[in-house]
Design a protein around this motif. Sequence first.
Motif, PDB file in Angstrom:
ATOM      1  N   CYS A  29       0.772  -1.272  -0.011  1.00  0.00           N
ATOM      2  CA  CYS A  29       0.067   0.020   0.160  1.00  0.00           C
ATOM      3  C   CYS A  29       0.920   1.119   0.018  1.00  0.00           C
ATOM      4  O   CYS A  29       0.601   2.232  -0.777  1.00  0.00           O
ATOM      5  CB  CYS A  29      -0.828  -0.075   1.241  1.00  0.00           C
ATOM      6  SG  CYS A  29      -2.289   1.234   1.390  1.00  0.00           S
ATOM      7  N   GLY A  68      -9.102   6.223   4.861  1.00  0.00           N
ATOM      8  CA  GLY A  68      -7.674   6.799   5.235  1.00  0.00           C
ATOM      9  C   GLY A  68      -6.859   6.353   4.031  1.00  0.00           C
ATOM     10  O   GLY A  68      -7.083   5.744   3.306  1.00  0.00           O
ATOM     11  N   GLY A  69      -5.510   6.429   4.487  1.00  0.00           N
ATOM     12  CA  GLY A  69      -4.742   6.437   5.879  1.00  0.00           C
ATOM     13  C   GLY A  69      -5.823   5.563   6.641  1.00  0.00           C
ATOM     14  O   GLY A  69      -6.501   4.916   6.476  1.00  0.00           O
ATOM     15  N   THR A  97     -11.331   0.444   8.351  1.00  0.00           N
ATOM     16  CA  THR A  97     -10.381   0.540   9.620  1.00  0.00           C
ATOM     17  C   THR A  97      -9.481  -0.684   9.304  1.00  0.00           C
ATOM     18  O   THR A  97      -9.868  -1.646   8.863  1.00  0.00           O
ATOM     19  CB  THR A  97     -10.802   0.652  10.881  1.00  0.00           C
ATOM     20  OG1 THR A  97      -9.748   0.526  11.660  1.00  0.00           O
ATOM     21  CG2 THR A  97     -11.960  -0.664  11.326  1.00  0.00           C
ATOM     22  N   ASN A  98      -7.850  -0.621   9.673  1.00  0.00           N
ATOM     23  CA  ASN A  98      -7.143  -1.705   9.700  1.00  0.00           C
ATOM     24  C   ASN A  98      -7.415  -2.479  11.270  1.00  0.00           C
ATOM     25  O   ASN A  98      -6.546  -3.438  11.543  1.00  0.00           O
ATOM     26  CB  ASN A  98      -5.693  -1.343   9.778  1.00  0.00           C
ATOM     27  CG  ASN A  98      -5.188  -0.143  10.446  1.00  0.00           C
ATOM     28  OD1 ASN A  98      -5.651  -0.279  11.672  1.00  0.00           O
ATOM     29  ND2 ASN A  98      -4.351   0.559  10.318  1.00  0.00           N
ATOM     30  N   SER A 120     -10.007  -4.455   7.405  1.00  0.00           N
ATOM     31  CA  SER A 120      -8.511  -4.762   6.650  1.00  0.00           C
ATOM     32  C   SER A 120      -7.939  -5.964   7.158  1.00  0.00           C
ATOM     33  O   SER A 120      -7.453  -5.578   8.283  1.00  0.00           O
ATOM     34  CB  SER A 120      -7.971  -3.758   5.746  1.00  0.00           C
ATOM     35  OG  SER A 120      -8.808  -2.845   5.175  1.00  0.00           O
ATOM     36  N   ASP A 122      -5.056  -8.854   6.098  1.00  0.00           N
ATOM     37  CA  ASP A 122      -4.484  -9.741   5.130  1.00  0.00           C
ATOM     38  C   ASP A 122      -3.710 -10.976   5.329  1.00  0.00           C
ATOM     39  O   ASP A 122      -3.217 -11.835   4.441  1.00  0.00           O
ATOM     40  CB  ASP A 122      -3.330  -8.817   4.218  1.00  0.00           C
ATOM     41  CG  ASP A 122      -4.330  -7.768   3.532  1.00  0.00           C
ATOM     42  OD1 ASP A 122      -5.258  -7.781   3.003  1.00  0.00           O
ATOM     43  OD2 ASP A 122      -3.491  -6.576   3.666  1.00  0.00           O
ATOM     44  N   ASN A 159     -11.879  -7.524   4.873  1.00  0.00           N
ATOM     45  CA  ASN A 159     -11.321  -7.216   3.638  1.00  0.00           C
ATOM     46  C   ASN A 159      -9.947  -8.001   3.534  1.00  0.00           C
ATOM     47  O   ASN A 159      -9.134  -7.481   4.195  1.00  0.00           O
ATOM     48  CB  ASN A 159     -11.276  -5.749   3.206  1.00  0.00           C
ATOM     49  CG  ASN A 159     -12.941  -5.357   2.840  1.00  0.00           C
ATOM     50  OD1 ASN A 159     -13.598  -6.424   2.704  1.00  0.00           O
ATOM     51  ND2 ASN A 159     -12.873  -3.919   2.847  1.00  0.00           N
ATOM     52  N   MET A 326      -2.540   5.768  -1.792  1.00  0.00           N
ATOM     53  CA  MET A 326      -3.752   5.238  -1.473  1.00  0.00           C
ATOM     54  C   MET A 326      -4.356   5.946  -0.233  1.00  0.00           C
ATOM     55  O   MET A 326      -5.395   6.362  -0.083  1.00  0.00           O
ATOM     56  CB  MET A 326      -3.302   3.646  -1.084  1.00  0.00           C
ATOM     57  CG  MET A 326      -4.592   2.968  -1.159  1.00  0.00           C
ATOM     58  SD  MET A 326      -5.671   3.000  -2.423  1.00  0.00           S
ATOM     59  CE  MET A 326      -6.482   1.466  -2.140  1.00  0.00           C
TER      60      MET A 326
HETATM   61  N1  SAM Z   1      -6.555   1.899   6.898  1.00  0.00           N
HETATM   62  C1  SAM Z   1      -7.979   1.404   6.619  1.00  0.00           C
HETATM   63  C2  SAM Z   1      -7.802   0.055   6.378  1.00  0.00           C
HETATM   64  O1  SAM Z   1      -6.876  -0.411   6.375  1.00  0.00           O
HETATM   65  O2  SAM Z   1      -8.963  -0.549   5.721  1.00  0.00           O
HETATM   66  C3  SAM Z   1      -8.411   2.415   5.478  1.00  0.00           C
HETATM   67  C4  SAM Z   1      -7.491   2.603   4.224  1.00  0.00           C
HETATM   68  S1  SAM Z   1      -6.762   1.231   3.310  1.00  0.00           S
HETATM   69  C5  SAM Z   1      -5.847   2.101   1.966  1.00  0.00           C
HETATM   70  C6  SAM Z   1      -8.282   0.604   2.501  1.00  0.00           C
HETATM   71  C7  SAM Z   1      -8.070  -0.696   1.722  1.00  0.00           C
HETATM   72  O3  SAM Z   1      -7.250  -0.597   0.475  1.00  0.00           O
HETATM   73  C8  SAM Z   1      -7.077  -1.856   2.583  1.00  0.00           C
HETATM   74  O4  SAM Z   1      -8.403  -2.800   2.550  1.00  0.00           O
HETATM   75  C9  SAM Z   1      -6.303  -2.279   1.644  1.00  0.00           C
HETATM   76  O5  SAM Z   1      -6.093  -3.550   1.707  1.00  0.00           O
HETATM   77  C10 SAM Z   1      -6.642  -1.687   0.380  1.00  0.00           C
HETATM   78  N2  SAM Z   1      -5.426  -1.584  -0.562  1.00  0.00           N
HETATM   79  C11 SAM Z   1      -4.426  -0.878  -0.482  1.00  0.00           C
HETATM   80  N3  SAM Z   1      -3.545  -1.146  -1.577  1.00  0.00           N
HETATM   81  C12 SAM Z   1      -4.453  -1.566  -2.173  1.00  0.00           C
HETATM   82  C13 SAM Z   1      -4.056  -2.363  -3.717  1.00  0.00           C
HETATM   83  N4  SAM Z   1      -2.791  -1.897  -4.424  1.00  0.00           N
HETATM   84  N5  SAM Z   1      -4.785  -3.244  -4.193  1.00  0.00           N
HETATM   85  C14 SAM Z   1      -6.042  -3.454  -3.459  1.00  0.00           C
HETATM   86  N6  SAM Z   1      -6.516  -3.054  -2.436  1.00  0.00           N
HETATM   87  C15 SAM Z   1      -5.704  -2.195  -1.694  1.00  0.00           C
END
Ligand code: SAM
Length: 331
Positions: A29, A68-69, A97-98, A120, A122, A159, A326
């Motif tokens: 990210c 966000g962030g 949120t994470n 989120s 992973d 997610n 992002m």
């Molecule tokens: N911090 C929060 C979170 O982690 O949910 C909100 C922001 S975060 C940028 C939102 C989502 O974007 C997360 O689920 C993250 O996995 C996803 N994300 C970030 N980079 C990505 C990418 N290159 N492809 C797909 N999803 C992505």
Amino acid sequence: MRLTDQHKRTIDYLRISVTDRCNLSCAYCKPRTEMKMLPHREILTYEEMLRIVSVAVPLGISRVRVTGGEPLVRRGIVDFIASLKDCNGIEDVSLTTNGVLLEEMAGALYAAGMPRLNISLDSLDPQRFERITGSNNWTRVWSGITHAEALGFFPLKINMVPIRGVNDDEVADFARLTLDRRFHVRFIEFMPIGANDRWRRDSCVPSSEIRATIERTLGPLVPFASHNSAGPSDNYQLPGGKGVIGFISPITRHFCGTCRRLRLTADGKVRPCLLSDTEIDIKSPLRSGCSDAELERLLRISLEVKPERHHLNENGAEAGCFQRTMSRIGG
Ligand code: SAM
């Protein structure tokens, strides 16, 4: 008149990135080069965001997602969410949120009228989580998730972004979570945004492949339709499972034709499409005292330039052409 774009899509959904700060450093990210944080004065205040929302609501925006962030690191976030909930015409407020701060904040979020969450996550393996996120907070995130579940948040959407050779061997384990919990586990195809220099076409695991892996391991999936199935996720269940398994396929089956979104970046740009760099500056006019009519005009202009669809599947799309952070834009 309501917000409709050049391609006859009605726009009713606004995603607001409330901060570019994050308490995780996910390798996929964050750009590899040192990321410069925006100076605080460049970030929209909550009052400014609420002013934009108040102009957008009469135009048809009725749903807001806070992202966000990491939104939970911004001071005052719970009060901001409560203010959004109080906006006449806003029917739905949600949060991504994470989960790192969820255990301590879930109660306040619930009390503020936020009954559902997207989290989120992973990896289900603490060591691997640490390798991906640069943080040893897996246990904290998991406690946050189970605490939110116990408080009654529903749906709790988890997610996961499967990346080949990084965490794609865990997709069946994630799907298995839905057997005895009401989680909604969603697999999102890895997109060339954020740390775009790490993206390769073959590192994106197509939804069809994720689904095949799950079915090979756990048996056939059954289509799941809910009253609220208008989003980008194709939903299924494991037979007898309590939860839902969703596939979001921005790369292999783009859903641009039904996109109803606008984004507001943390530094006050309206971004009509995540996967196009076009943005309209709304903060400068806002800070020079412009009228609501001018804000409305800018929102409408952003729809005039909303692309019909993204072009990630065309030759050269992976050649590092997407320079985005992002967190500023909001995932
Ligand atoms: N911090 C929060 C979170 O982690 O949910 C909100 C922001 S975060 C940028 C939102 C989502 O974007 C997360 O689920 C993250 O996995 C996803 N994300 C970030 N980079 C990505 C990418 N290159 N492809 C797909 N999803 C992505």
